[in-house]
Motif scaffolding. Structure first.
Motif, PDB file in Angstrom:
ATOM      1  N   LEU A   1     -20.457  10.619 -44.255  1.00 22.82           N
ATOM      2  CA  LEU A   1     -19.918   9.292 -44.556  1.00 22.82           C
ATOM      3  C   LEU A   1     -18.799   9.381 -45.588  1.00 22.82           C
ATOM      4  O   LEU A   1     -17.756   8.719 -45.455  1.00 22.82           O
TER       5      LEU A   1
ATOM      6  N   LYS B   1     -14.842   8.248 -44.817  1.00 25.00           N
ATOM      7  CA  LYS B   1     -14.113   7.242 -45.593  1.00 25.00           C
ATOM      8  C   LYS B   1     -12.858   7.843 -46.210  1.00 25.00           C
ATOM      9  O   LYS B   1     -11.801   7.208 -46.249  1.00 25.00           O
TER      10      LYS B   1
ATOM     11  N   SER C   1     -17.138   5.668 -40.381  1.00 23.29           N
ATOM     12  CA  SER C   1     -17.787   5.374 -41.666  1.00 23.29           C
ATOM     13  C   SER C   1     -18.652   4.119 -41.566  1.00 23.29           C
ATOM     14  O   SER C   1     -19.754   4.072 -42.123  1.00 23.29           O
TER      15      SER C   1
END
Length: 581
Positions: free
Chosen positions: A540, A544, A552
């Motif tokens: 994650l 991002k 994400s």
């Protein structure tokens, strides 16, 4: 949060005396993937002299990260006779009950069924506790019992599967037969069922805790903000392939040209690229010395190349285009005047994927009014591409297209992937070299198009260094540019390839990697998610940081959906830092 398991019964007679194994509970705790290795040696301690329950053996373990697991294992059923109060409290306070018996000790099974199972059934009538009945061992010397109602000779026989299933029905329990206490029967079979009930127990306790918090907040008159939960996971939308259009645009932009076609009176007709032409025809491979006549061994190909084209490297030809550094374009004379007049349309047909035969025929008809001349040009194109059929070209080409899928044209450049043939650029990465072709890179990647045609050092260099990516990842990236497909070997490799695609702004490859990561995570069962060393929170964070908004969002939803599993992992606290990004 903790889970309390009560195990009742003795499975010791399930195996021969000379092959006696450890108990079911001890074996499971010692082999379970949910028990962290660093804590298992410290927490898997038995306490046979427990003060509270002296007839129980107590085991303690740590599962799902920091969930405390307490197991009371009682091999002796006599506790229900000697200490009913203690045994009743243990059963009522249990989250999961495991009843185990040996399939080779029918007398004990019959005693338990007649004397103790009714007591357990009455105790559980006021509460809902999952029960697992485990029949352990391989039946030894099994014989058919006597059917006489007064005969007791069947007391020494084995416990049949039907008897165990009937007992499970009376208690509303799950019935398992474990022929051995090995990794399969204990770890996957018994462990899978037990861990399912563990997760259900944790979900129920979390739900009850949330209800208590809501009641407390209502008492104080404070209502926390409520967020609507999405009904489904976010859906990633794929991007259509533009492989053929990329190569077609390469012919229009005239970048990285290394072939110029001329008429017999030395007038320039059209510019092209060796790599594209050689990828579709052995005629061009023979013309540009990629293959020799001995390699081809096809007289029609050799004759077609000799009749249509001639390479001339005399310096008297005008040069209108600049090819790769220190490598002027090859000058090719087209001997057939009719074919030469339609060459630009033929190249558009080839660069578009070499399957739009109707459009090619219409374009040739606009140039040539005589039907026999049109048919002759079409036949020459078919000879170049080795398309079967002598007469009625449109009908034959349609049937050939039906037999030969279009994706074969998309993979024609695979022959030149990571090979020095016709290569005009070499990437240097991690001490190794990777050959490539500027025309393919410029057509398929806008960043490389700017790099090789702008005011950059790479525009006039043959050796180009690559930083910030591994050789394996860069090779996978190049393979996608050449073939329009990729198949990552793992989630981590897919994430590395996604980062590389973001670096070079190839959006479709990013979507392919996102889809692969999501598909792999969705296929993981809860046990594998709990025990895997893969950091989903780390994925994650990378998603991002590298502007993969769809991935994400999906990963955040995935973590929230499997909160009980991910909240026990050490990197779960990093989510607060990711939220700030």
């Amino acid at each position: 949060m903790s889970i309390h398991i009560v195990a009742l019964g003795n499975e010791g007679d399930g195996f021969p005396e000379d092959n006696r194994q450890s108990g079911l509970i001890w074996t499971y705790l010692g082999r379970s993937a949910l028990v962290s290795e660093t804590e298992s040696s410290l927490l898997l301690n038995s306490d046979a002299s427990s003060i509270a329950y002296p007839v129980f053996t107590e085991y303690q373990a740590c599962v799902f990260g920091n969930v405390r697991l307490v197991v009371h294992d009682c091999p002796v059923w006599g506790i229900f006779d000697s200490d009913w109060y203690t045994s009743r409290n243990l059963i009522v306070g249990a989250d999961i009950i495991v009843i185990k018996y040996s399939v080779n000790d029918k007398s004990s099974f019959q005693e338990v069924k007649d004397s103790y199972i009714p007591v357990i059934k009455r105790t559980l009538s006021h509460c809902s506790v999952p029960v697992i009945i485990s029949a352990i061992g391989i039946r030894q010397n099994e014989e058919l019992p006597c059917t006489c109602p007064l005969c007791t000779s069947d007391r020494g026989n084995c416990v049949s599967a039907s008897e165990g299933i009937q007992l499970a029905k009376e208690l509303g329990a799950t019935y398992l037969e474990l022929h051995s206490l090995n990794d399969f029967y204990v770890g996957r079979y018994f462990g899978g069922v037990l861990e399912y009930f563990m997760i259900q127990t944790l979900n129920q306790k979390s739900s009850e805790k949330m209800k208590k918090r809501k009641k407390v907040s209502k008492c104080h008159g404070i209502r926390p903000p409520q967020l609507e939960q999405p009904e489904k996971m976010p859906v990633l939308k794929g991007e259509a392939s533009h492989y053929n259009s990329d190569l077609h645009n390469l012919l229009f932009c005239c970048q990285c040209v290394d072939v110029v076609f001329y008429t017999e009176d030395l007038k320039e007709v059209v510019e092209a690229h060796k790599i594209v032409l050689c990828s579709v025809s052995n005629v061009f491979m023979l013309l540009f010395n990629v293959k020799s006549p001995a390699d081809i061994q096809d007289s029609t190909v050799i004759r077609t190349a000799q009749d249509l084209f001639a390479v001339n490297n005399e310096i008297t030809f005008p040069v209108t285009s600049q090819g790769p550094p220190c490598n002027p374009p090859v000058r090719v004379i087209v001997k057939d005047s009719l074919f030469c007049s339609c060459l630009s349309d033929i190249l558009h047909f080839i660069y578009s994927g070499a399957f739009q035969w109707e459009e090619l025929e219409e374009d040739v008809k606009k140039k040539l009014k005589n039907p026999s001349d049109v048919l002759g040009v079409i036949e020459k194109v078919k000879c170049i591409l080795k398309t079967p059929g002598k007469m009625n070209c449109l009908k034959n080409c349609r049937s050939y297209q039906a037999k030969r899928p279009l994706w074969l044209y998309n993979t024609s450049l695979r022959f030149f992937f990571n090979t020095p043939m016709l290569a005009d650029v070499i990437f240097k990465i991690q001490g190794s070299t990777v050959p490539a072709h500027r025309a393919v890179l410029v057509a398929r990647c806008e960043v490389m198009a700017a790099m090789f045609n702008g005011n950059y050092l790479e525009a006039n260099s043959v050796l180009v260094p690559v930083y910030g990516v591994s050789k394996e990842t860069f090779l996978s990236f190049l393979e996608y540019l050449y073939t329009d497909s990729c198949c990552p070997a793992s989630i981590l490799q897919a994430m590395s390839l996604l980062i590389c695609a973001e670096m070079y702004q190839v959006s479709r490859l990013q979507h392919i990697c996102e889809f692969y990561i999501i598909t792999q995570l969705q296929s993981m069962p809860s046990r594998e998610l709990a025990s895997t060393s893969l950091s989903v929170v780390g994925l994650l964070k990378k998603a991002k940081f590298h502007n993969s908004d769809c991935l994400s969002t999906w990963l955040l939803h995935f973590i929230a959906t499997n909160y009980l599993i991910f909240s026990q992992k050490p990197d779960f606290q990093d989510l607060s830092a990711i939220a700030i990004l």
